[in-house]
Design a protein around this motif. Structure first.
Motif, PDB file in Angstrom:
ATOM      1  N   LEU A 175      68.675   7.026  42.701  1.00 44.85           N
ATOM      2  CA  LEU A 175      69.227   8.300  43.156  1.00 44.85           C
ATOM      3  C   LEU A 175      70.245   8.155  44.283  1.00 44.85           C
ATOM      4  CD1 LEU A 175      66.016  10.548  43.162  1.00 44.85           C
ATOM      5  CD2 LEU A 175      67.861  10.516  41.472  1.00 44.85           C
ATOM      6  N   ALA A 176      70.144   7.098  45.071  1.00 40.88           N
ATOM      7  CA  ALA A 176      71.067   6.944  46.195  1.00 40.88           C
ATOM      8  C   ALA A 176      72.507   6.783  45.699  1.00 40.88           C
ATOM      9  CB  ALA A 176      70.656   5.751  47.041  1.00 40.88           C
ATOM     10  N   VAL A 177      73.439   7.384  46.429  1.00 46.63           N
ATOM     11  CA  VAL A 177      74.859   7.323  46.054  1.00 46.63           C
ATOM     12  C   VAL A 177      75.557   6.310  46.949  1.00 46.63           C
ATOM     13  CG1 VAL A 177      76.996   8.624  45.896  1.00 46.63           C
ATOM     14  CG2 VAL A 177      74.827   9.718  45.326  1.00 46.63           C
ATOM     15  N   LEU A 232      57.278   9.417  43.740  1.00 46.59           N
ATOM     16  CA  LEU A 232      58.713   9.148  43.844  1.00 46.59           C
ATOM     17  C   LEU A 232      58.967   8.506  45.207  1.00 46.59           C
ATOM     18  CD1 LEU A 232      61.439   9.520  42.400  1.00 46.59           C
ATOM     19  CD2 LEU A 232      61.637  11.738  43.502  1.00 46.59           C
ATOM     20  N   ASP A 233      58.812   7.189  45.272  1.00 42.93           N
ATOM     21  CA  ASP A 233      58.860   6.484  46.549  1.00 42.93           C
ATOM     22  C   ASP A 233      60.286   6.059  46.912  1.00 42.93           C
ATOM     23  OD1 ASP A 233      59.388   4.252  44.940  1.00 42.93           O
ATOM     24  OD2 ASP A 233      57.322   3.549  45.012  1.00 42.93           O
ATOM     25  N   ASP A 234      60.431   5.465  48.092  1.00 46.18           N
ATOM     26  CA  ASP A 234      61.752   5.067  48.593  1.00 46.18           C
ATOM     27  C   ASP A 234      62.428   4.059  47.681  1.00 46.18           C
ATOM     28  OD1 ASP A 234      61.519   6.744  50.751  1.00 46.18           O
ATOM     29  OD2 ASP A 234      60.811   5.179  52.131  1.00 46.18           O
ATOM     30  N   SER A 235      61.658   3.180  47.054  1.00 43.19           N
ATOM     31  CA  SER A 235      62.235   2.180  46.166  1.00 43.19           C
ATOM     32  C   SER A 235      62.924   2.836  44.971  1.00 43.19           C
ATOM     33  CB  SER A 235      61.149   1.211  45.687  1.00 43.19           C
ATOM     34  OG  SER A 235      61.677   0.302  44.731  1.00 43.19           O
ATOM     35  N   LEU A 236      62.259   3.807  44.350  1.00 45.40           N
ATOM     36  CA  LEU A 236      62.863   4.517  43.223  1.00 45.40           C
ATOM     37  C   LEU A 236      64.080   5.325  43.672  1.00 45.40           C
ATOM     38  CD1 LEU A 236      59.654   5.838  41.395  1.00 45.40           C
ATOM     39  CD2 LEU A 236      61.224   4.066  40.572  1.00 45.40           C
ATOM     40  N   ILE A 237      63.976   5.947  44.830  1.00 45.13           N
ATOM     41  CA  ILE A 237      65.092   6.764  45.333  1.00 45.13           C
ATOM     42  C   ILE A 237      66.312   5.891  45.572  1.00 45.13           C
ATOM     43  CG2 ILE A 237      65.880   8.136  47.301  1.00 45.13           C
ATOM     44  CD1 ILE A 237      62.949   9.118  47.544  1.00 45.13           C
TER      45      ILE A 237
END
Length: 236
Positions: free
Chosen positions: A234-236, A225-230
Motif C-alpha cells: 500500500l505504501a506509495v 493488516l500489519d505494517d509489513s503488508l502496508i
C-alpha cells in the motif's frame, strides 16, 4: 452472503484477475485495498456483471433465500437481487433533479414502489432540502451523497462502494466514513468498500482483502493488516 471462488478475468490476452477467492460475511464491512491498477474496480465490475468472468464462481445468497449463481443473472437483474452499487466518480444524472435521480433508481429495485425509503433522507437530510435541485448543481460531496442515496433506494442487503472518498478533503472523507459505519451499524447492511489506501480508521471496517497484480495476496480481519503488508502493498 457473497462468495467468490477462483475468479479469473481477462481483457483480451491480458489476465486482470487471478484466482480471486473471498467471502463477505453478512453485516460486515470489507475493504478491498491495493494500489492503482491492481484489479480492484475490475473485481467490482465482475460482481456487478459489467465485465464477464472468464472462470470461477460468484454466488449470492439473500437473507432467507437459496444461494444463487450470480453469473447466470444479467447486469440489469443484480440490483433487484439486493445488491446496490456506488460507482467511482459518482455518475449521477446531472440534468435531473435529486428527486428524479432517486425515482429513476427505484425502477430497478425489488419493490416497484414510487416512494423513496425514509432511511435515505434520514441518512442524508440535506438531500431532502435540495430534492428539487438539479443534480449537476450540487457540490461534489453532495453528488457523492446522492450517488450513495441512489443505491440505497433499492433497499439493498449488500452495498458496494468504489473509492467513495477519492479526491475529497479530510472533513468530507470523515463524513463519508461515518455514514458507511452507520449503514452497517444502524441499518444492518453488508458493505464492500474499494479504496487505494487504508480505511479512514480501523474502527470503520471489519475485514480486508488486499490485491496486487490481480491476485488476492492477503485477507482477514483488519487487525491482521500489519505494517509489513502496508509497506509492501500500500505504501506509495
Amino acid at each position: 452472503m457473497l462468495r467468490l471462488q477462483a475468479v479469473n478475468q481477462f481483457f483480451g490476452p491480458k489476465q486482470i484477475l487471478r484466482d480471486i477467492s473471498m467471502e463477505l460475511p453478512p453485516g460486515h464491512c470489507t475493504y478491498v485495498l491495493g494500489r492503482n491498477g491492481v484489479g480492484k474496480t475490475t473485481l467490482v465490475n465482475c460482481i456487478m456483471g459489467h465485465l464477464p468472468v472468464s472462470s470461477g464462481t460468484v454466488t449470492w445468497q439473500p437473507a432467507g433465500e437459496a444461494e444463487l449463481n450470480l453469473l447466470q443473472h444479467p447486469v440489469e437483474r443484480r440490483a433487484a437481487l439486493g445488491i446496490g452499487y456506488v460507482p467511482q466518480g459518482r455518475q449521477v444524472f446531472s440534468q435531473l433533479s435529486v428527486d428524479e435521480n432517486l425515482r429513476v433508481a427505484l425502477l430497478a429495485g425489488r419493490n416497484k414502489t414510487h416512494q423513496v425509503p425514509p432511511m435515505v433522507y434520514e441518512l442524508f437530510p440535506g438531500l431532502h432540502k435540495m430534492r428539487h435541485q438539479r443534480a449537476g448543481d450540487l457540490t461534489e460531496s453532495g453528488q457523492q451523497q446522492l450517488a450513495i442515496a441512489r443505491a440505497l433506494v433499492l433497499e439493498p442487503e449488500l452495498l458496494i462502494l468504489d473509492e467513495p472518498t477519492g479526491g475529497f478533503q479530510p472533513s468530507v472523507v470523515e463524513e463519508i466514513g461515518l455514514n458507511i459505519r452507520r449503514l452497517q451499524r444502524d441499518f444492518g447492511l453488508t458493505l464492500l468498500v474499494v479504496e487505494q489506501q487504508l480505511p479512514f480508521t480501523p474502527a470503520l471496517g471489519d475485514r480486508f482483502c488486499l490485491l496486487e497484480g490481480g491476485c488476492n495476496v492477503a485477507q482477514g480481519t483488519l487487525d491482521k493488516l500489519d505494517d509489513s503488508l502496508i509497506q509492501t502493498y500500500l505504501a506509495v
